[in-house]
Write a protein that holds these residues in place. Structure first.
Motif, PDB file in Angstrom:
ATOM      1  N   ASN A 258      47.006  22.773  82.873  1.00 60.76           N
ATOM      2  CA  ASN A 258      47.539  24.016  82.330  1.00 60.76           C
ATOM      3  C   ASN A 258      47.027  25.220  83.123  1.00 60.76           C
ATOM      4  O   ASN A 258      45.828  25.433  83.243  1.00 60.76           O
ATOM      5  CB  ASN A 258      47.110  24.130  80.860  1.00 60.76           C
ATOM      6  N   ARG A 259      47.962  26.007  83.672  1.00 60.12           N
ATOM      7  CA  ARG A 259      47.604  27.214  84.420  1.00 60.12           C
ATOM      8  C   ARG A 259      48.088  28.483  83.721  1.00 60.12           C
ATOM      9  O   ARG A 259      48.199  29.537  84.349  1.00 60.12           O
ATOM     10  CB  ARG A 259      48.168  27.143  85.841  1.00 60.12           C
ATOM     11  N   ALA A 260      48.360  28.389  82.431  1.00 56.49           N
ATOM     12  CA  ALA A 260      48.802  29.567  81.687  1.00 56.49           C
ATOM     13  C   ALA A 260      47.676  30.597  81.613  1.00 56.49           C
ATOM     14  O   ALA A 260      46.498  30.259  81.580  1.00 56.49           O
ATOM     15  CB  ALA A 260      49.241  29.166  80.283  1.00 56.49           C
ATOM     16  N   GLU A 261      48.082  31.859  81.604  1.00 58.29           N
ATOM     17  CA  GLU A 261      47.135  32.967  81.438  1.00 58.29           C
ATOM     18  C   GLU A 261      47.579  33.821  80.260  1.00 58.29           C
ATOM     19  O   GLU A 261      48.703  34.338  80.280  1.00 58.29           O
ATOM     20  CB  GLU A 261      47.090  33.818  82.718  1.00 58.29           C
ATOM     21  N   PRO A 262      46.729  33.948  79.229  1.00 58.99           N
ATOM     22  CA  PRO A 262      45.380  33.400  79.094  1.00 58.99           C
ATOM     23  C   PRO A 262      45.400  31.883  78.898  1.00 58.99           C
ATOM     24  O   PRO A 262      46.375  31.335  78.375  1.00 58.99           O
ATOM     25  CB  PRO A 262      44.830  34.118  77.864  1.00 58.99           C
ATOM     26  N   PHE A 263      44.321  31.226  79.300  1.00 58.16           N
ATOM     27  CA  PHE A 263      44.230  29.774  79.238  1.00 58.16           C
ATOM     28  C   PHE A 263      44.113  29.322  77.781  1.00 58.16           C
ATOM     29  O   PHE A 263      43.200  29.740  77.067  1.00 58.16           O
ATOM     30  CB  PHE A 263      43.018  29.306  80.041  1.00 58.16           C
ATOM     31  N   PRO A 264      45.030  28.444  77.303  1.00 62.20           N
ATOM     32  CA  PRO A 264      45.023  28.050  75.891  1.00 62.20           C
ATOM     33  C   PRO A 264      44.123  26.869  75.564  1.00 62.20           C
ATOM     34  O   PRO A 264      44.009  26.484  74.399  1.00 62.20           O
ATOM     35  CB  PRO A 264      46.491  27.696  75.640  1.00 62.20           C
ATOM     36  N   GLY A 265      43.501  26.244  76.579  1.00 66.70           N
ATOM     37  CA  GLY A 265      42.601  25.124  76.307  1.00 66.70           C
ATOM     38  C   GLY A 265      43.321  23.860  75.903  1.00 66.70           C
ATOM     39  O   GLY A 265      42.794  23.060  75.115  1.00 66.70           O
ATOM     40  N   THR A 266      44.525  23.637  76.426  1.00 70.16           N
ATOM     41  CA  THR A 266      45.297  22.439  76.095  1.00 70.16           C
ATOM     42  C   THR A 266      45.905  21.841  77.354  1.00 70.16           C
ATOM     43  O   THR A 266      46.034  22.506  78.377  1.00 70.16           O
ATOM     44  CB  THR A 266      46.435  22.751  75.108  1.00 70.16           C
ATOM     45  N   ALA A 267      46.280  20.568  77.250  1.00 70.56           N
ATOM     46  CA  ALA A 267      47.051  19.894  78.282  1.00 70.56           C
ATOM     47  C   ALA A 267      48.262  19.273  77.607  1.00 70.56           C
ATOM     48  O   ALA A 267      48.183  18.823  76.451  1.00 70.56           O
ATOM     49  CB  ALA A 267      46.214  18.812  78.965  1.00 70.56           C
ATOM     50  N   LEU A 268      49.389  19.242  78.298  1.00 67.18           N
ATOM     51  CA  LEU A 268      50.590  18.626  77.754  1.00 67.18           C
ATOM     52  C   LEU A 268      50.673  17.178  78.217  1.00 67.18           C
ATOM     53  O   LEU A 268      50.295  16.855  79.341  1.00 67.18           O
ATOM     54  CB  LEU A 268      51.844  19.374  78.214  1.00 67.18           C
ATOM     55  N   LEU A 269      51.181  16.310  77.355  1.00 68.78           N
ATOM     56  CA  LEU A 269      51.372  14.904  77.688  1.00 68.78           C
ATOM     57  C   LEU A 269      52.860  14.594  77.720  1.00 68.78           C
ATOM     58  O   LEU A 269      53.592  14.872  76.773  1.00 68.78           O
ATOM     59  CB  LEU A 269      50.682  14.012  76.656  1.00 68.78           C
ATOM     60  N   TYR A 270      53.296  14.010  78.850  1.00 70.87           N
ATOM     61  CA  TYR A 270      54.679  13.564  79.023  1.00 70.87           C
ATOM     62  C   TYR A 270      54.673  12.103  79.456  1.00 70.87           C
ATOM     63  O   TYR A 270      53.652  11.581  79.906  1.00 70.87           O
ATOM     64  CB  TYR A 270      55.377  14.383  80.113  1.00 70.87           C
ATOM     65  N   LYS A 271      55.852  11.464  79.364  1.00 70.34           N
ATOM     66  CA  LYS A 271      55.991  10.139  79.947  1.00 70.34           C
ATOM     67  C   LYS A 271      57.339  10.034  80.653  1.00 70.34           C
ATOM     68  O   LYS A 271      58.320  10.681  80.272  1.00 70.34           O
ATOM     69  CB  LYS A 271      55.848   9.038  78.899  1.00 70.34           C
ATOM     70  N   VAL A 272      57.354   9.216  81.718  1.00 71.37           N
ATOM     71  CA  VAL A 272      58.586   8.927  82.447  1.00 71.37           C
ATOM     72  C   VAL A 272      58.638   7.430  82.709  1.00 71.37           C
ATOM     73  O   VAL A 272      57.596   6.775  82.829  1.00 71.37           O
ATOM     74  CB  VAL A 272      58.668   9.707  83.781  1.00 71.37           C
ATOM     75  N   PRO A 273      59.829   6.839  82.796  1.00 67.61           N
ATOM     76  CA  PRO A 273      59.933   5.411  83.116  1.00 67.61           C
ATOM     77  C   PRO A 273      59.328   5.107  84.484  1.00 67.61           C
ATOM     78  O   PRO A 273      59.307   5.963  85.375  1.00 67.61           O
ATOM     79  CB  PRO A 273      61.444   5.158  83.099  1.00 67.61           C
ATOM     80  N   ASP A 274      58.859   3.865  84.657  1.00 70.87           N
ATOM     81  CA  ASP A 274      58.186   3.513  85.904  1.00 70.87           C
ATOM     82  C   ASP A 274      59.125   2.950  86.965  1.00 70.87           C
ATOM     83  O   ASP A 274      58.669   2.355  87.940  1.00 70.87           O
ATOM     84  CB  ASP A 274      57.052   2.523  85.632  1.00 70.87           C
ATOM     85  N   HIS A 275      60.428   3.131  86.787  1.00 70.12           N
ATOM     86  CA  HIS A 275      61.366   2.610  87.780  1.00 70.12           C
ATOM     87  C   HIS A 275      62.079   3.758  88.502  1.00 70.12           C
ATOM     88  O   HIS A 275      62.193   4.866  87.968  1.00 70.12           O
ATOM     89  CB  HIS A 275      62.401   1.679  87.132  1.00 70.12           C
ATOM     90  N   PRO A 276      62.575   3.517  89.718  1.00 70.08           N
ATOM     91  CA  PRO A 276      63.206   4.573  90.513  1.00 70.08           C
ATOM     92  C   PRO A 276      64.420   5.175  89.818  1.00 70.08           C
ATOM     93  O   PRO A 276      65.096   4.527  89.017  1.00 70.08           O
ATOM     94  CB  PRO A 276      63.611   3.850  91.794  1.00 70.08           C
ATOM     95  N   GLY A 277      64.693   6.422  90.128  1.00 63.92           N
ATOM     96  CA  GLY A 277      65.824   7.130  89.550  1.00 63.92           C
ATOM     97  C   GLY A 277      65.476   8.577  89.315  1.00 63.92           C
ATOM     98  O   GLY A 277      64.425   9.071  89.760  1.00 63.92           O
ATOM     99  N   LYS A 278      66.354   9.288  88.608  1.00 63.25           N
ATOM    100  CA  LYS A 278      66.124  10.666  88.219  1.00 63.25           C
ATOM    101  C   LYS A 278      65.957  10.693  86.707  1.00 63.25           C
ATOM    102  O   LYS A 278      66.863  10.285  85.972  1.00 63.25           O
ATOM    103  CB  LYS A 278      67.286  11.559  88.651  1.00 63.25           C
TER     104      LYS A 278
END
Length: 283
Positions: free
Chosen positions: A165-185
């Motif tokens: 997280n590079r937000a200013e002011p720093f909120p003290g959090t991280a975001l969690l995402y997931k993406v499939p492990d196979h090629p593609g968009k």
């Protein structure tokens, strides 16, 4: 509008007195001054990458600091390589998702076959391209610069991405995402937020990994470590979190499990310090 979900868990603050300092293992080769990711397939060697502007290569190093192998990654470009992850099939993933100013639209993860058995000096890469659907502007306003990334790990059929997280002011959090492990968009799937701490200098996540038995996740920052356990069904945000002060303030950039209870951690060279490999016992 991103909906920030609360992190539920127990947070313990543990001093370096209780857990000890990082143990120096070896000095890394000079060409790895800007090492940014580690992956481990066996207990005796590691694979490393460097971050943006460096060669499109992966490097195998033993625990005495000897450079054993260099592989040119085909069909790939090191725009800003920031972390490595491996899966149980022996595939290696390179996260080209460094995004300091939050303006990139070409985020990609490169999927490589097992480099341990590659006989030549080159290795093929497939491309897993993705975007964060919640990001509407490139770059967004400073208060919404959530989308730099330096950390991910593999579990099941997904790659789990933790933002820096590079937000200013720093909120003290991280975001969690997931993406499939196979090629593609792919459209990255938002999973929620993880609460780190309030000092951006030591609370921005720089690397992550999951243990071989998949019972423990670790998140690394510039001097701290978060150990997550007691999660079920990949619902990592509902696990128990322990914050550990490593007692070090160097530019810690990469973490990998050597085994279920021991970590390998590296830092970049900064001035007269860094470019070292360390070990750390979790128990």
């Amino acid at each position: 509008m991103i909906r920030l979900l609360p992190f539920i868990g127990i947070v313990f603050f543990v001093s370096c007195v209780n857990y000890g300092q990082l143990t120096f293992v070896t000095k890394l080769p000079k060409k790895l001054n800007e090492n940014s990711g580690i992956a481990t397939f066996s207990g005796s060697t590691i694979w490393l990458i460097e971050d943006g502007g460096n060669p499109d290569e992966i490097y195998q190093v033993d625990l005495k600091g000897n450079l054993l192998k260099e592989l040119k990654v085909k069909n790939a470009k090191n725009k800003d390589w920031e972390d490595l992850a491996g899966d149980k099939e022996g595939n290696l993933y390179i996260g080209d998702f460094g995004n300091n100013s939050n303006e990139r639209k070409d985020l990609v993860i490169y999927k490589l076959p097992n480099p341990e058995v590659e006989p030549g000096d080159k290795i093929d890469a497939e491309q897993i391209r993705f975007h964060y659907p919640e990001q509407k502007k490139f770059p967004p306003k400073k208060a919404r610069r959530y989308y730099d990334t330096e950390a991910f790990f593999h579990s099941g059929n997904f790659l789990y991405i933790i933002t820096k997280n590079r937000a200013e002011p720093f909120p003290g959090t991280a975001l969690l995402y997931k993406v499939p492990d196979h090629p593609g968009k792919h459209k990255a799937i938002f999973m929620g937020t993880f609460k780190t701490c309030d000092d951006w200098k030591t609370c921005q996540i720089t690397s992550a990994d999951i243990s071989p038995d998949e019972k423990t996740i670790v998140l690394l920052s510039y001097g701290k470590l978060w150990k997550i356990t007691n999660f079920t069904d990949n619902d990592f945000l509902q696990g128990t979190s322990m914050e550990i002060d490593l007692g070090a303030r160097s530019q810690l950039e990469a973490v990998s499990f050597k085994n279920d209870s021991t970590l390998l951690i590296s830092d970049e060279k900064r001035g007269s310090t860094g470019r070292n490999l360390y070990s750390f016992p979790l128990n």
